[in-house]
Write a protein that holds these residues in place. Structure first.
Motif, short mmCIF file in Angstrom:
data_model
loop_
_atom_site.label_atom_id
_atom_site.label_comp_id
_atom_site.label_asym_id
_atom_site.label_seq_id
_atom_site.Cartn_x
_atom_site.Cartn_y
_atom_site.Cartn_z
N TYR A 63 0.80 -1.22 0.00
CA TYR A 63 0.00 0.00 0.00
C TYR A 63 0.84 1.28 0.00
CZ TYR A 63 -4.15 -2.82 0.86
OH TYR A 63 -5.17 -3.73 0.75
N LYS A 64 2.16 1.17 0.09
CA LYS A 64 2.98 2.38 0.16
C LYS A 64 4.27 2.19 -0.64
CE LYS A 64 2.82 4.77 3.87
NZ LYS A 64 2.96 5.24 5.26
N LEU A 65 4.68 3.24 -1.32
CA LEU A 65 5.91 3.24 -2.11
C LEU A 65 6.87 4.29 -1.57
CD1 LEU A 65 4.68 2.97 -5.81
CD2 LEU A 65 6.13 1.33 -4.63
N GLY A 91 8.83 9.60 -8.19
CA GLY A 91 7.38 9.61 -8.04
C GLY A 91 6.85 10.56 -6.99
N ALA A 143 6.47 8.11 -2.28
CA ALA A 143 5.98 8.40 -3.62
C ALA A 143 4.48 8.69 -3.55
CB ALA A 143 6.25 7.22 -4.55
N TRP A 163 1.54 7.74 -4.09
CA TRP A 163 0.77 6.53 -4.41
C TRP A 163 -0.09 6.17 -3.21
CZ3 TRP A 163 -0.61 3.30 -8.15
CH2 TRP A 163 -1.12 2.06 -7.79
N PRO A 164 -1.36 5.80 -3.41
CA PRO A 164 -2.07 5.80 -4.70
C PRO A 164 -2.48 7.20 -5.09
CG PRO A 164 -3.57 5.14 -2.98
CD PRO A 164 -2.21 5.30 -2.32
N PRO A 165 -2.91 7.40 -6.35
CA PRO A 165 -3.38 8.73 -6.76
C PRO A 165 -4.51 9.20 -5.87
CG PRO A 165 -3.09 7.30 -8.67
CD PRO A 165 -2.91 6.44 -7.47
N LYS A 203 -8.24 8.19 -6.40
CA LYS A 203 -8.61 6.83 -6.03
C LYS A 203 -9.13 6.78 -4.60
CE LYS A 203 -7.56 4.69 -9.86
NZ LYS A 203 -8.58 3.99 -10.67
#
Length: 483
Positions: free
Chosen positions: A318-320, A332, A345, A347-349, A352
């Motif tokens: 769930y995490k970058l 990112g 980064a 993420w997620p957009p 979403k």
């Protein structure tokens, strides 16, 4: 296959065209069919189309493992069979060809560097979770094959350190440009590990070591696998990858280590490190999660290295996180700034998250609205669009401010700006007191930093044309430094 578009390289794409700037389907891959039946029983299924299960790309070569466990190779490949003249030369193949040396076995994993390949292969016909044998072949000018010499191999050869009779079971492999890394567990520990969750993992490295990418504390090159002693013995190592001249490994406990070129970041000579911060990391260096997130990453799953940046997946996917050189926006984080510490980064957009919060999901390409009237959803989308515009504006302003702060910090201190360089008062109370921070900075600065600040101060005054402004700056500096 990952190398099929972008650079326009001819042979590694597996195509007969000169180059391709868009993804192209490898029709010839399925036309080749099954390379050979492993058993009589599998012969009846020989017409079943092959399914690609894993892919890998090296400097000028590409690999794929199919559903039968066959390894396919194309691009700039070592010739299959013994060389007649005794010289090692690469041959070009524009279509995938099977590695016949592994006929009758299952290839589980493959890794490749610029011109060498390492593979984990089952001892029997099929892989049922048992032991794997490590093979290597290709160019060996730096001992990157781990065979105890520097002679290149045209055909796969067993790495004797990890043969079938050795006490270690290799479960992960990775290749840099001219070095190799393998993760292993003691075979006698596996039954105990299944019951207690404890296991003894070891990270092995071999090949080129002139930038410390082997993690042995030296810049020596070695042609035999050697353990990396700088890692904790009780660490459960879950993932490893290599940049060109650096290595990174992650543990199940949330620790991440890196070593090699420029503090293990792989930034080449472009990094603006100076003083004690400069130089390559010869031992594993612990990568902190960040002062605002704790010292450990949560549930790291996989680490991946580019030429000069690293990406880490955590929190069960769930995490970058990313760090290193930020060119082309590879980190990112909404900008192209370098980051020498891990940053999250984007993420997620954001949209979403909003869609999930408001009960909108995608079903077969169409939006499905749950427990919301059409008018409310339309209004939500308008507000969401406005929020996204505000976010983009804030991101651009933040990127500009980060760039300005980074340039200013580099001019004064001679090194890139990092999170730990934030003033303590700003981190603790959210306030910044110039005179106190200036006094604290002067007290803690060494002679080199003081000289750099003095030079910056002189250059700054030289650039001020207004005499009243210059006099005011001098008075402020004297007032702050009077003690």
């Amino acid at each position: 296959m990952m190398d099929r578009f972008g650079r326009g390289v001819t042979i590694p794409l597996g195509l007969t065209v000169e180059k391709s700037s868009t993804p192209c389907f490898l029709e010839r891959f399925l036309e080749l069919g099954v390379p050979g039946s492993l058993t009589e029983e599998s012969n009846s299924d020989s017409k079943t189309p092959l399914k690609v299960c894993s892919i890998k790309a090296g400097g000028m070569m590409s690999f794929a493992i199919d559903s039968l466990g066959t390894l396919w190779m194309w691009g700039n490949c070592p010739p299959q069979g013994d060389s007649s003249d005794g010289e090692f030369t690469f041959s070009s193949s524009s279509t995938p060809i099977p590695i016949w040396d592994f006929h009758g076995h299952t290839v589980v994993k493959v890794a490749c560097g610029n011109e060498h390949i390492v593979a984990l292969v089952s001892t029997g016909e099929t892989f049922t979770g048992g032991d794997l044998v490590c093979y290597s072949w290709g160019k060996n000018n730096h001992g990157q094959l781990g065979l105890g010499d520097r002679e290149s191999r045209t055909r796969p050869q067993v790495v004797e350190t990890f043969n079938e009779a050795c006490p270690w079971a290799v479960y992960e492999i990775a290749c840099g440009a001219f070095h190799t890394v393998a993760l292993s567990i003691r075979k006698v520990d596996r039954d105990i590990a299944d019951a207690s969750g404890e296991r003894e993992c070891t990270c092995w490295t071999f090949g080129l070591g002139e930038n410390g990418q082997l993690g042995h504390g030296t810049t020596n090159t070695t042609s035999l696998p050697q353990p990396v002693d700088g890692l904790p013995q009780d660490a459960i190592l879950v993932s490893v990858d290599c940049g060109l001249f650096n290595t990174c490994v992650a543990s199940a406990d949330g620790d991440v280590w890196a070593w090699g070129m420029e503090k293990g970041l792989g930034l080449c000579p472009e990094a603006s490190f100076s003083g004690i911060d400069a130089g390559d990391a010869l031992y594993p260096s612990l990568i902190p999660c960040g002062e605002f997130h704790g010292s450990k990453f949560v549930d790291p799953m996989q680490v991946a290295c580019g030429a000069a940046h690293t990406v880490l997946v955590t929190d069960n996917g769930y995490k970058l996180w990313a760090w290193g050189r930020g060119r082309s926006g590879v980190l990112g984080r909404g900008n192209m700034m370098d980051s020498f510490i891990p940053c999250i980064a984007m993420w997620p957009p954001l949209h979403k998250d909003f869609e999930e919060e408001k009960g909108i999901e995608q079903v077969d390409g169409e939006e499905k609205i749950e427990e919301n009237e059409f008018g409310k959803v339309t209004d939500m989308k308008k507000r969401l669009s406005s929020v996204m515009e505000d976010m983009q504006l804030l991101q651009s302003k933040l990127a500009l401010m980060e760039r300005y702060a980074g340039i200013l910090h580099a001019c004064i201190f001679g090194k890139p700006f990092e999170e730990r360089d934030l003033p303590s008062s700003l981190r603790t109370w959210g306030m910044f007191t110039l005179d106190k921070e200036w006094e604290s900075m002067l007290e803690s600065a060494d002679r080199g930093k003081l000289i750099q600040m003095q030079a910056f101060y002189r250059n700054m005054l030289a650039g001020v044309k207004d005499k009243l402004m210059k006099r005011r700056i001098e008075e402020l500096i004297k007032e702050c430094t009077r003690s």
